[in-house]
Enzyme design. Structure first.
Site, PDB file in Angstrom:
ATOM      1  N   TYR A 142       0.947  -1.315  -0.149  1.00 43.50           N
ATOM      2  CA  TYR A 142       0.043   0.165   0.081  1.00 43.50           C
ATOM      3  C   TYR A 142       0.945   1.225  -0.160  1.00 43.50           C
ATOM      4  O   TYR A 142       0.423   2.379  -0.418  1.00 43.50           O
ATOM      5  CB  TYR A 142      -0.839   0.302   1.170  1.00 43.50           C
ATOM      6  CG  TYR A 142      -1.982  -0.921   1.115  1.00 43.50           C
ATOM      7  CD1 TYR A 142      -2.399  -1.754   0.032  1.00 43.50           C
ATOM      8  CD2 TYR A 142      -2.783  -1.188   2.412  1.00 43.50           C
ATOM      9  CE1 TYR A 142      -3.313  -2.634   0.131  1.00 43.50           C
ATOM     10  CE2 TYR A 142      -3.696  -2.414   2.374  1.00 43.50           C
ATOM     11  CZ  TYR A 142      -3.987  -2.771   1.312  1.00 43.50           C
ATOM     12  OH  TYR A 142      -5.008  -3.807   1.295  1.00 43.50           O
ATOM     13  N   LYS A 191       3.786 -15.074   2.761  1.00 39.52           N
ATOM     14  CA  LYS A 191       3.731 -16.030   1.505  1.00 39.52           C
ATOM     15  C   LYS A 191       5.183 -16.193   1.022  1.00 39.52           C
ATOM     16  O   LYS A 191       5.589 -15.969   0.016  1.00 39.52           O
ATOM     17  CB  LYS A 191       3.023 -15.112   0.524  1.00 39.52           C
ATOM     18  CG  LYS A 191       2.758 -15.881  -0.755  1.00 39.52           C
ATOM     19  CD  LYS A 191       1.862 -17.241  -0.401  1.00 39.52           C
ATOM     20  CE  LYS A 191       1.440 -18.028  -1.923  1.00 39.52           C
ATOM     21  NZ  LYS A 191       0.855 -19.118  -1.651  1.00 39.52           N
ATOM     22  N   ASP A 223      -2.895 -17.850   2.067  1.00 37.58           N
ATOM     23  CA  ASP A 223      -3.825 -18.666   1.559  1.00 37.58           C
ATOM     24  C   ASP A 223      -4.315 -19.653   2.411  1.00 37.58           C
ATOM     25  O   ASP A 223      -5.562 -19.872   2.436  1.00 37.58           O
ATOM     26  CB  ASP A 223      -3.473 -19.148  -0.022  1.00 37.58           C
ATOM     27  CG  ASP A 223      -2.077 -20.004   0.021  1.00 37.58           C
ATOM     28  OD1 ASP A 223      -1.324 -19.791   1.081  1.00 37.58           O
ATOM     29  OD2 ASP A 223      -1.867 -20.409  -1.037  1.00 37.58           O
ATOM     30  N   ASP A 247      -5.156  -6.669   5.795  1.00 39.70           N
ATOM     31  CA  ASP A 247      -6.388  -6.014   5.593  1.00 39.70           C
ATOM     32  C   ASP A 247      -7.468  -7.162   5.095  1.00 39.70           C
ATOM     33  O   ASP A 247      -8.656  -7.093   5.701  1.00 39.70           O
ATOM     34  CB  ASP A 247      -6.174  -5.106   4.487  1.00 39.70           C
ATOM     35  CG  ASP A 247      -7.304  -4.255   3.943  1.00 39.70           C
ATOM     36  OD1 ASP A 247      -8.317  -4.294   4.864  1.00 39.70           O
ATOM     37  OD2 ASP A 247      -7.206  -3.415   2.927  1.00 39.70           O
ATOM     38  N   ASP A 251     -10.845  -8.751   7.840  1.00 39.98           N
ATOM     39  CA  ASP A 251     -12.217  -8.503   7.289  1.00 39.98           C
ATOM     40  C   ASP A 251     -12.820 -10.219   7.079  1.00 39.98           C
ATOM     41  O   ASP A 251     -13.882  -9.997   7.465  1.00 39.98           O
ATOM     42  CB  ASP A 251     -12.300  -7.895   5.894  1.00 39.98           C
ATOM     43  CG  ASP A 251     -12.046  -6.515   5.574  1.00 39.98           C
ATOM     44  OD1 ASP A 251     -11.990  -5.799   6.917  1.00 39.98           O
ATOM     45  OD2 ASP A 251     -12.350  -5.777   4.930  1.00 39.98           O
TER      46      ASP A 251
END
Length: 357
Positions: A142, A191, A223, A247, A251
């Site tokens: 970001y 990852k 994942d 993020d 959620d």
């Protein structure tokens, strides 16, 4: 003692939920023998409309001069056509950076009274869910380098994932400290099988773990973590991860609790100044209709009391009042079941105020 609180209502349902949270905050303070002085400042789309930019300097100055910041929500389709650096979300990223807030705490709790609201089967929920996601907030993709260029006769866009050792180490220390105060279990999500930034993250996590022999560190690919959150969420206690992964995962974790409208967050830095906001968006489709769930904002005020003002007694009083309202059967539309007692934003806030002791 009086604490100055900067309130950034923002857009959509932001003004109505922050109004409810401030009322609860003021009463909780009064019951605990101190006071708060709340003042509102613009951010997001509201600031664009008034000043032509999503984060005015006066808002930054006011936040820096306050004991804590309470934010509503930013964004909406009204501003979707603006360039990226002028969109409401830029104001949110900007205030986090301006205040040096690099650690985002997002709890996901399944309250007994709302167990039936969770989309997960009862046997998956088991004895209940209490997960805390610690998300790095000011680094990663970001905030990395981005741009566009021509290649082979077409346009190519890129966004860069970058993390320094310093950025990784400081968020990991926050997470290890929190895990030590919870159940002593920390899952670091990355990852590392693909990304070099994740391989560095995992290396630093292993080094930091040696300073916390009482905390059990595990690693998980993002994942797999996304799958495990809905397959066996009870295995998690504290999760730490980077900005984009955090993020997404926070959620997802919020949805297993039944409603994103229930959950608060705290964004913290080196000092006591923090920014507190519910994790949901601005929901412009229900703005001004007395339909929004104010509990996420009210519980954010409880986090404010605990982390920035150092008043866990007042924070616990707010959290207990929310539980009493829920145990009494009160529900906003997003958490209601068939035949339940559905109330609006204002009524839910009033019931929580009445339950505050």
């Amino acid at each position: 003692m009086t604490y100055d609180i900067a309130v950034l209502p923002g857009d959509g349902i932001g003004p109505e939920i922050t109004r409810a949270a401030v009322a609860v905050l003021e009463k909780a303070a009064a019951l605990s023998g101190f006071s708060v002085r709340a003042a509102e400042f613009p951010i997001g789309g509201a600031a664009i409309d008034a000043f032509g930019r999503p984060l005015p300097e006066d808002t930054i100055s006011a936040c820096r001069d306050s004991a804590a910041v309470l934010l509503g929500a930013v964004g909406g389709p009204k501003w979707d056509s603006l360039p990226g650096d002028l969109r409401p979300e830029k104001g949110l990223l900007g205030i986090r950076g301006a205040l040096g807030l690099y650690a985002n705490l997002r709890p996901a709790v399944v309250y007994p009274a709302l167990r039936s609201a969770s989309p997960l089967r009862d046997e998956i929920l088991g004895d209940g869910i209490d997960i805390l996601v610690v998300r790095e907030l000011t680094g990663g993709i970001y905030f990395g380098r981005r741009g566009r260029f021509e290649k082979d006769g077409g346009m190519v866009a890129f966004d860069t994932e970058e993390y320094s050792v310093r950025e990784i180490r400081r968020i990991l220390k926050v997470a290890f400290d929190i895990a030590r105060g919870r159940k002593g279990r920390l899952c670091s999500v990355d990852k590392a099988n693909v990304l070099e930034s994740s391989r560095l993250w995992r290396e630093i996590a292993g080094e930091t773990a040696r300073e916390y022999p009482d905390v059990a560190l595990t690693h998980m690919y993002v994942d797999n973590c996304a799958m495990q959150l809905v397959r066996r969420p009870g295995q998690f206690d504290t999760i730490v991860t980077g900005n984009m992964f955090g993020d997404i995962l926070s959620d997802e974790a919020s949805q297993i609790t039944g409603s994103i409208g229930m959950l608060p967050s705290a964004s913290l830095g080196e000092g006591t100044l923090g920014l507190y906001e519910p994790i949901h968006g601005s929901a412009p489709d229900i703005a001004g209709k007395d339909l929004a769930n104010p509990i996420g904002s009210i519980l954010s005020a409880a986090l404010l009391l605990r982390h920035s003002l150092g008043r866990p007694d007042a924070a616990e009083a707010v959290e207990s009042a929310v539980l009493r309202a829920l145990d009494g059967g009160l529900r906003t539309a997003d958490i209601a079941s068939a035949g339940g007692h559905v109330v609006g934003t204002g009524a839910m806030a009033e019931h929580i105020l009445s339950a505050l002791k």
